[in-house]
Motif scaffolding. Sequence first.
Motif, PDB file in Angstrom:
ATOM      1  N   UNK A   1     101.191  48.149  96.799  1.00 52.25           N
ATOM      2  CA  UNK A   1     102.579  47.817  97.049  1.00 52.25           C
ATOM      3  C   UNK A   1     102.681  46.949  98.298  1.00 52.25           C
ATOM      4  N   UNK A   2     103.778  46.200  98.379  1.00 53.46           N
ATOM      5  CA  UNK A   2     104.021  45.389  99.562  1.00 53.46           C
ATOM      6  C   UNK A   2     104.193  43.918  99.217  1.00 53.46           C
ATOM      7  N   UNK A   3     104.939  43.229 100.054  1.00 60.43           N
ATOM      8  CA  UNK A   3     105.074  41.770  99.949  1.00 60.43           C
ATOM      9  C   UNK A   3     104.017  41.178 100.876  1.00 60.43           C
ATOM     10  N   UNK A   4     102.978  40.632 100.281  1.00 60.67           N
ATOM     11  CA  UNK A   4     101.785  40.228 101.031  1.00 60.67           C
ATOM     12  C   UNK A   4     101.670  38.706 101.032  1.00 60.67           C
ATOM     13  N   UNK A   5     101.491  38.158 102.220  1.00 61.59           N
ATOM     14  CA  UNK A   5     101.309  36.712 102.365  1.00 61.59           C
ATOM     15  C   UNK A   5      99.930  36.447 102.963  1.00 61.59           C
ATOM     16  N   UNK A   6      99.192  35.550 102.313  1.00 62.30           N
ATOM     17  CA  UNK A   6      97.849  35.177 102.769  1.00 62.30           C
ATOM     18  C   UNK A   6      97.896  33.722 103.238  1.00 62.30           C
TER      19      UNK A   6
ATOM     20  N   UNK B   1     107.348  45.544 103.818  1.00 60.90           N
ATOM     21  CA  UNK B   1     107.725  46.579 102.866  1.00 60.90           C
ATOM     22  C   UNK B   1     108.235  46.001 101.551  1.00 60.90           C
ATOM     23  N   UNK B   2     107.804  46.610 100.475  1.00 52.45           N
ATOM     24  CA  UNK B   2     108.282  46.248  99.141  1.00 52.45           C
ATOM     25  C   UNK B   2     107.882  47.354  98.178  1.00 52.45           C
ATOM     26  N   UNK B   3     108.689  47.554  97.154  1.00 50.45           N
ATOM     27  CA  UNK B   3     108.382  48.608  96.180  1.00 50.45           C
ATOM     28  C   UNK B   3     107.247  48.201  95.258  1.00 50.45           C
ATOM     29  N   UNK B   4     107.005  46.889  95.130  1.00 50.56           N
ATOM     30  CA  UNK B   4     105.969  46.395  94.225  1.00 50.56           C
ATOM     31  C   UNK B   4     105.017  45.478  94.994  1.00 50.56           C
ATOM     32  N   UNK B   5     103.932  45.078  94.351  1.00 48.24           N
ATOM     33  CA  UNK B   5     102.966  44.181  94.978  1.00 48.24           C
ATOM     34  C   UNK B   5     103.354  42.735  94.667  1.00 48.24           C
ATOM     35  N   UNK B   6     103.685  41.987  95.713  1.00 47.88           N
ATOM     36  CA  UNK B   6     104.111  40.598  95.582  1.00 47.88           C
ATOM     37  C   UNK B   6     103.213  39.749  96.470  1.00 47.88           C
ATOM     38  N   UNK B   7     102.370  38.915  95.847  1.00 41.25           N
ATOM     39  CA  UNK B   7     101.378  38.135  96.583  1.00 41.25           C
ATOM     40  C   UNK B   7     101.818  36.677  96.720  1.00 41.25           C
ATOM     41  N   UNK B   8     101.652  36.131  97.931  1.00 42.61           N
ATOM     42  CA  UNK B   8     101.932  34.723  98.193  1.00 42.61           C
ATOM     43  C   UNK B   8     100.742  34.133  98.939  1.00 42.61           C
TER      44      UNK B   8
ATOM     45  N   UNK C   1      92.915  41.391  96.419  1.00 40.07           N
ATOM     46  CA  UNK C   1      94.111  42.041  96.936  1.00 40.07           C
ATOM     47  C   UNK C   1      94.707  43.000  95.902  1.00 40.07           C
ATOM     48  N   UNK C   2      94.648  42.622  94.641  1.00 37.94           N
ATOM     49  CA  UNK C   2      95.178  43.499  93.591  1.00 37.94           C
ATOM     50  C   UNK C   2      94.382  44.788  93.499  1.00 37.94           C
TER      51      UNK C   2
END
Length: 297
Positions: free
Chosen positions: A64-69, A33-40, A58-59
Amino acid sequence: MTGYASVQHAPASTEDNASAQNVRLGLEIRAVNSRFLDLTFRLPDELRSQEPALRSLLTQRLKRGKVEVRAAIDVDACASLPQPTPALLQRMQSIQDLVQAWLPTAKGLSVSDALRLAGSGNAVQVDWQEVVPALAETAVTALIDARAREGKRLADMLKDRLSQLRDLAAQAGPLVPQLVEQQRQRFLERWQEAMGLTEGQVTPEAARERALSEATAFAIRIDVAEEITRLSSHLDEVERLLKKGGEIGKRLDFLIQEMHREANTLGSKSAALDLTRISVDMKVLIEQMREQVQNIE
């Protein structure tokens, strides 16, 4: 919303690169969960060049979300060990003898050295530029499906809170007229007592008029009909958005703020413990909704 997807790919071997079948590419995507899109991105060196393409994908698909690839390339070392020919081993020996003739202190070749040299000309070559985008598309689709299931669970929770808020609003509505009537009776009693103390200096009509005027002012001050109407309107809009689906997170977040404002106003106008309790219960439910709404796209 939270979600997880994991996919694997094994490139097909060809005549030019038969050892490619011993390579496995694993790709996993985790989202919290995250209010914004955060990619790692955590990628091996062979896939660093694919990060821009993955970021673009992904964009486009996620908001939204904290996304880890994470990606990992696994090579079956046992299955891919080279088999050096006698001619190649003889050439290695000749080269070693030549080197040691000039450099007597040079160490001889080990078995691992021989295998590495034998396999250097037959290294596994995979065109990751063709493999990674398709594999990533599959993983993102699986992630979205997982988040959709999570979204359905969140929608069910929000609908339950909406139902409870409607019940509380229905309880608050009838309380105001009862409070007004009770206060009106108190004003009349107080003015009747005051008339007795003034010994007829104030006429009954004037006393009654003053009491009714005070009761009217009190009714206006504690009237929460407008707040309940606006709250009901916001509840209807939230329910409509949940049925509609799509990218509704930011709009839901705004509506939750408005609902919290109406519940606060209802509490500030409260003239009875029952209304105060209803206001507090409403704010608890709305806060529970706010925590979840911030996770919805």
